[in-house]
Write an enzyme that holds these catalytic residues in place. Structure first.
Site, PDB file in Angstrom:
ATOM      1  N   LYS A 160       6.923  11.687  68.975  1.00  9.11           N
ATOM      2  CA  LYS A 160       7.676  11.464  70.235  1.00  9.11           C
ATOM      3  C   LYS A 160       8.105  12.782  70.876  1.00  9.11           C
ATOM      4  O   LYS A 160       8.096  12.914  72.095  1.00  9.11           O
ATOM      5  CB  LYS A 160       8.899  10.577  69.951  1.00  9.11           C
ATOM      6  CG  LYS A 160       9.872  11.195  68.962  1.00  9.11           C
ATOM      7  CD  LYS A 160      10.406  10.242  67.937  1.00  9.11           C
ATOM      8  CE  LYS A 160      10.938  11.022  66.753  1.00  9.11           C
ATOM      9  NZ  LYS A 160      11.433  10.246  65.662  1.00  9.11           N
ATOM     10  N   GLY A 175       8.964   2.674  66.113  1.00  6.37           N
ATOM     11  CA  GLY A 175       8.234   2.435  64.852  1.00  6.37           C
ATOM     12  C   GLY A 175       7.208   1.323  64.901  1.00  6.37           C
ATOM     13  O   GLY A 175       6.185   1.421  65.583  1.00  6.37           O
ATOM     14  N   GLY A 227      17.396   7.181  54.438  1.00  5.05           N
ATOM     15  CA  GLY A 227      16.157   7.755  54.994  1.00  5.05           C
ATOM     16  C   GLY A 227      15.906   7.414  56.455  1.00  5.05           C
ATOM     17  O   GLY A 227      14.803   7.593  56.945  1.00  5.05           O
ATOM     18  N   ASP A 244      16.654  12.149  70.083  1.00  8.79           N
ATOM     19  CA  ASP A 244      15.535  11.289  69.663  1.00  8.79           C
ATOM     20  C   ASP A 244      15.363  10.129  70.653  1.00  8.79           C
ATOM     21  O   ASP A 244      14.253   9.842  71.104  1.00  8.79           O
ATOM     22  CB  ASP A 244      15.846  10.768  68.244  1.00  8.79           C
ATOM     23  CG  ASP A 244      14.830   9.770  67.739  1.00  8.79           C
ATOM     24  OD1 ASP A 244      13.760  10.196  67.280  1.00  8.79           O
ATOM     25  OD2 ASP A 244      15.094   8.554  67.808  1.00  8.79           O
ATOM     26  N   LYS A 255      12.255   9.134  73.500  1.00 10.99           N
ATOM     27  CA  LYS A 255      11.637   7.802  73.606  1.00 10.99           C
ATOM     28  C   LYS A 255      11.832   7.235  75.014  1.00 10.99           C
ATOM     29  O   LYS A 255      10.942   6.578  75.559  1.00 10.99           O
ATOM     30  CB  LYS A 255      12.226   6.886  72.528  1.00 10.99           C
ATOM     31  CG  LYS A 255      11.838   7.355  71.112  1.00 10.99           C
ATOM     32  CD  LYS A 255      12.662   6.690  70.034  1.00 10.99           C
ATOM     33  CE  LYS A 255      12.275   7.179  68.641  1.00 10.99           C
ATOM     34  NZ  LYS A 255      13.210   6.773  67.601  1.00 10.99           N
TER      35      LYS A 255
HETATM   36  N1  HSE Z   1      15.501   8.926  63.169  1.00  7.42           N
HETATM   37  C1  HSE Z   1      14.808   7.911  63.898  1.00  7.42           C
HETATM   38  C2  HSE Z   1      15.705   6.685  63.937  1.00  7.42           C
HETATM   39  C3  HSE Z   1      13.487   7.592  63.227  1.00  7.42           C
HETATM   40  O1  HSE Z   1      16.770   6.695  63.329  1.00  7.42           O
HETATM   41  O2  HSE Z   1      15.363   5.720  64.595  1.00  7.42           O
HETATM   42  C4  HSE Z   1      12.495   6.941  64.121  1.00  7.42           C
HETATM   43  O3  HSE Z   1      12.180   7.722  65.249  1.00  7.42           O
END
Ligand code: HSE
Length: 440
Positions: free
Chosen positions: A106, A135, A188, A202, A206
């Protein structure tokens, strides 16, 4: 037995997603070949260190550090390294050699998308990127293909699992942001540097990708307004629920018409109040969801796992089957559509509803004065709730009250000016919270 032509697949990166892609390719090769109409031959896995410990055991001979030779010998290159470099150079090398590229990157798409799409178009190749947003959830192909005949008005996405997990924990367990983040990291979900999650970087990447697709317009990452969740307080989360809302960090992509009648788009990320009855309010934990409002189709919601090795591998393999099919049929890849070329408006152009919480002096005329400030900036009040803070006792400081003001739709720039004036008002002790209301 059907004899398929082989399509050579090079995988770059053997992290949590890459290793699952390789495993599934090897385990389900026959099935995938049947669907693609071509054998998917994994010719190698480009890594920095062949001997690094890995979650999935794969044939050692597949690993190579000679990534450039691997790329040159492939029909399809799957880039799952992440980050900008060397991923960008590898992707360009692959495209320039005529290979299709599948990526879940991304950051690379949001910051260098046009460069990669141009390179692909030059040689008739295609960049596939279903895994880059949300995802496992199919959202790229629905926007690009299924909704290509419709007019998307608005997208509201919960596209970062870590921050949804944190806000959900704060809401349902009374957890603090810090402790919920530590749990998200342990599980994770979080990025290597969780700042990318909690500061909204992030989600902004997106949002840029989704807005570009939905509005057929190149949306640079720098044009995406971004606010993270670090300023969200426990008090806001509790007050939200009491008022019938939940705090969610949303990526919003919207078609707008400004005051001069110019059509444009907005892409933005911020925490907002979402009514408890809205489908997005029911998205818990680290799950993602993308709510799409289209002119003809109406409201659609795409829901599921926004991260995770094997889940995201599903999106990559879907792209791989599509790319392999195209290799069998032949012909150029589908270029990105940016024909609309709409301007991307700054946040000041956006109109939405707001909830403003003020700590005020509890004395005659305060409500009128506050209402006057809103009205002087053209912001219309929809509802007001007052609760008494401290009672007036003789000899004690003045009594205070909490005012919660819900506005009608107002322009962001007017709201910002309103809040600035309220902060300087003698009857306002403090502006304790300003949150946008979305989906109401
Ligand atoms: N760190 C991102 C999240 C992973 O928490 O959605 C997927 O891009």
């Amino acid at each position: 037995m059907i004899e398929y032509r082989n399509v050579r697949v090079a995988l770059l990166g053997a992290g949590s997603v890459g290793s699952q892609v390789a495993r599934l390719l090897l385990e389900q090769g026959d099935d995938l070949a049947g669907r693609a109409g071509a054998g998917l031959e994994l010719v190698g896995i480009g890594v920095r260190d062949v001997d690094a410990p890995r979650d999935v055991e794969l044939p050692r001979e597949l690993y190579t550090t000679d990534v450039e030779s691997l790329i040159l010998g492939a029909d399809i290159v799957v880039e799952l390294i992440g980050g900008i470099e060397p991923a960008r150079s590898y992707v360009l090398q692959a495209l320039n050699s005529g290979a299709d590229v599948i990526t879940g990157n991304k950051a690379l798409l949001a910051s260098h998308g046009p460069e990669l799409f141009d390179a692909a178009e030059q040689v008739g190749a295609q960049v596939y990127y279903e895994a880059a947003v949300a995802g496992a959830i199919p959202i790229i192909r629905p926007l690009r293909d299924s909704l290509a005949g419709d007019r998307v008005q608005r997208i509201m996405g919960i596209v970062n699992g870590t921050t949804n997990f944190i806000l959900d924990r704060m809401d349902t367990d009374g957890d603090t942001l810090e402790s919920a983040l530590a749990t998200a990291t342990e599980l994770g979900y979080a990025e290597a540097d969780p700042t990318a999650d909690i500061e909204g970087y992030d989600a902004a990447q997106k949002a840029a990708i989704l807005a570009g697709l939905a509005f057929h317009t190149a949306v640079p990452l720098s044009a995406v307004h971004r606010e993270g969740i670090t300023q969200v307080t426990h008090e806001q989360v509790v007050a939200a629920r009491k008022a019938g809302y939940v705090v969610k960090i949303l990526a919003i992509c919207e078609r707008l018409t400004d005051e001069d009648g110019v059509e444009g788009v907005s892409a933005r990320v911020y925490p907002a109040l979402v009514p408890l009855g809205h489908p997005l309010a029911a998205v818990h934990g680290a799950k993602n969801a993308v709510f799409v409002e289209a002119e003809a189709a109406g409201d659609l919601m795409f829901y599921g796992a926004g991260a995770g090795g094997v889940e995201t591998a599903s999106a990559v393999l879907g792209d791989l089957v599509s790319a392999a099919r195209r290799h069998v049929i032949g012909g150029p890849g589908v270029a990105e559509s940016t024909h609309a070329n709409l301007p991307v408006f700054p946040i000041g152009h956006v109109t939405t509803r707001y909830q403003i919480t003020l700590d005020v002096a509890d004395q005659p005329g305060v409500l009128a004065e506050v209402a006057g400030v809103l009205s002087s900036h053209g912001v219309s009040v929809q509802n007001v709730e007052q609760s008494v803070g401290t009672e007036a006792v003789e000899g004690e400081p003045l009594a205070t009250a909490t005012l919660i003001i819900g506005t009608h739709r107002a322009r962001e720039s007017d709201l910002a000016a309103t809040v600035a004036t309220l902060k300087n008002s003698t009857v306002v002790n403090s502006v304790t919270s300003v949150l946008r209301v979305e989906g109401a």
